[in-house]
Design an enzyme around this catalytic site. Structure first.
Site, PDB file in Angstrom:
ATOM      1  N   ASN A   1       0.870  -1.174   0.000  1.00 18.39           N
ATOM      2  CA  ASN A   1       0.000   0.000   0.000  1.00 18.39           C
ATOM      3  C   ASN A   1       0.909   1.227   0.000  1.00 18.39           C
ATOM      4  OD1 ASN A   1      -1.849   1.997   0.432  1.00 18.39           O
ATOM      5  ND2 ASN A   1      -2.565   1.254   2.428  1.00 18.39           N
TER       6      ASN A   1
ATOM      7  N   LYS B   1       0.130   4.199  -0.376  1.00 24.00           N
ATOM      8  CA  LYS B   1      -0.546   5.383   0.183  1.00 24.00           C
ATOM      9  C   LYS B   1      -0.248   6.611  -0.689  1.00 24.00           C
ATOM     10  CE  LYS B   1      -0.423   3.148   4.640  1.00 24.00           C
ATOM     11  NZ  LYS B   1      -0.434   3.257   6.091  1.00 24.00           N
TER      12      LYS B   1
ATOM     13  N   HIS C   1      -9.781   0.997   4.355  1.00 24.59           N
ATOM     14  CA  HIS C   1      -8.506   1.173   5.060  1.00 24.59           C
ATOM     15  C   HIS C   1      -8.697   2.093   6.269  1.00 24.59           C
ATOM     16  CE1 HIS C   1      -4.462   2.487   6.005  1.00 24.59           C
ATOM     17  NE2 HIS C   1      -4.080   1.334   5.513  1.00 24.59           N
TER      18      HIS C   1
ATOM     19  N   GLU D   1      -7.114   4.534   7.343  1.00 23.25           N
ATOM     20  CA  GLU D   1      -7.015   5.979   7.079  1.00 23.25           C
ATOM     21  C   GLU D   1      -8.283   6.509   6.415  1.00 23.25           C
ATOM     22  OE1 GLU D   1      -3.221   5.432   5.224  1.00 23.25           O
ATOM     23  OE2 GLU D   1      -2.515   4.835   7.211  1.00 23.25           O
TER      24      GLU D   1
ATOM     25  N   GLU E   1      -5.947  -5.146  10.164  1.00 26.58           N
ATOM     26  CA  GLU E   1      -4.909  -4.152  10.426  1.00 26.58           C
ATOM     27  C   GLU E   1      -5.247  -3.377  11.698  1.00 26.58           C
ATOM     28  OE1 GLU E   1      -2.734  -2.871   6.641  1.00 26.58           O
ATOM     29  OE2 GLU E   1      -4.648  -1.853   6.558  1.00 26.58           O
TER      30      GLU E   1
ATOM     31  N   GLY F   1       1.844   2.047  10.743  1.00 28.88           N
ATOM     32  CA  GLY F   1       2.783   3.164  10.638  1.00 28.88           C
ATOM     33  C   GLY F   1       3.445   3.547  11.951  1.00 28.88           C
TER      34      GLY F   1
ATOM     35  N   SER G   1       2.907  -2.310  10.336  1.00 35.65           N
ATOM     36  CA  SER G   1       4.350  -2.342  10.611  1.00 35.65           C
ATOM     37  C   SER G   1       5.000  -3.692  10.279  1.00 35.65           C
ATOM     38  CB  SER G   1       4.633  -1.929  12.060  1.00 35.65           C
ATOM     39  OG  SER G   1       4.155  -0.608  12.289  1.00 35.65           O
TER      40      SER G   1
END
Ligand code: PGA
Length: 254
Positions: free
Chosen positions: A17, A19, A101, A103, A171, A177, A217
């Site tokens: 991904n 991003k 996702h 985000e 996730e 992250g 991560s």
């Protein structure tokens, strides 16, 4: 069925991904690295490119590597400024879309309901869907991880007719992250529970065949141990998918 035979019936799936990162120069270099690398041939690989680079990624990546959009809208076309549709994604030769996702959920406020509608339309449009779920740190600490991921999965499952085109990505938000990877035991625990939820609420066959991948991560250093868990069928990789290290993650099961 023995755990090993369950494991081996599902093709390992590694998604990158990217991003909102990279430019034609850096992504071009990454694409060259991937195209020339020796990749485990029993692992399915998909790269999630920013919208403006979908065509670029699909035109330049080897055919053995899939491409995913990172989002899409719930209808084919119309007055929806700034959005893209599954039909447009497919028109670029792109096969997958990442939906739900963390985000999208937590920075852009997407609801379970909207994500479900997007999943339904993407699947009707014949895209593969990488559907993401995961709890926040405060939810884990409050002991509600299962409730949260089951509710998110329900909103997705309500909109899926053909599970063969769906990969479920667990996730945990606290691991994305942050460098705080879930331990192999933490990942396996949730993946196993999700598979049992699917067994009870969808079907035995889907529970055995659906890929449940882990994200948060993942690195070259931790991928082998995570990937050796019975119910971890691959990864969704953010930061490390922009580095040559992504090749090691693709080859975690090699
Ligand atoms: P990360 O991101 O690997 O940088 O933690 C994972 C993701 O958001 O899919």
């Amino acid at each position: 069925m023995a755990p090993h035979s369950i494991m081996s019936s599902r093709t390992f799936f590694v998604g990158g991904n990217w991003k909102m990162n990279g430019d034609k120069k850096s992504l071009g270099d990454l694409i060259t690295t991937l195209n020339t690398a020796s990749l485990h041939d029993e692992t399915e690989v998909v790269c999630g490119a920013p919208t403006v680079y979908l065509d670029f990624a699909r035109s330049n990546l080897d055919a053995r590597i899939g491409v995913a959009a990172q989002n899409c809208y719930k209808v084919a076309k119309g007055a929806f400024t700034g959005e893209i549709s599954p039909a447009m994604i497919k028109d670029c030769g792109v096969e997958w879309v990442i939906l739900g996702h963390s985000e999208r959920r937590h920075v852009f406020g997407e609801s379970d309901e909207l994500i479900g509608q997007k999943v339904a339309h993407a699947l009707e449009s014949d895209l593969g869907v990488i559907a993401c779920i995961g709890e926040k740190l405060e939810e884990r600490e409050a002991g509600t991880t299962e409730d949260v991921v089951y509710a998110q999965t329900q909103a997705i499952a309500d909109n899926v007719k053909d599970w063969s085109k769906v990969v479920l990505a667990y996730e945990p938000v606290w691991a994305i992250g942050t460098g705080k990877t879930a331990s192999p035991e933490q990942a396996q625990e949730v993946h196993e529970k999700l598979r049992e939820w699917i067994r009870a609420n969808v079907s035995e066959a889907v529970a055995d065949s659906v890929r449940i991948i882990y994200g948060g991560s993942v690195t070259g250093a931790n991928c082998k141990e995570l990937g050796s868990q019975n119910d971890v069928d691959g990864f969704l990789v953010g930061g490390a998918s922009l580095k040559p290290e992504f090749v090691d993650i693709i080859n975690a099961r090699a």
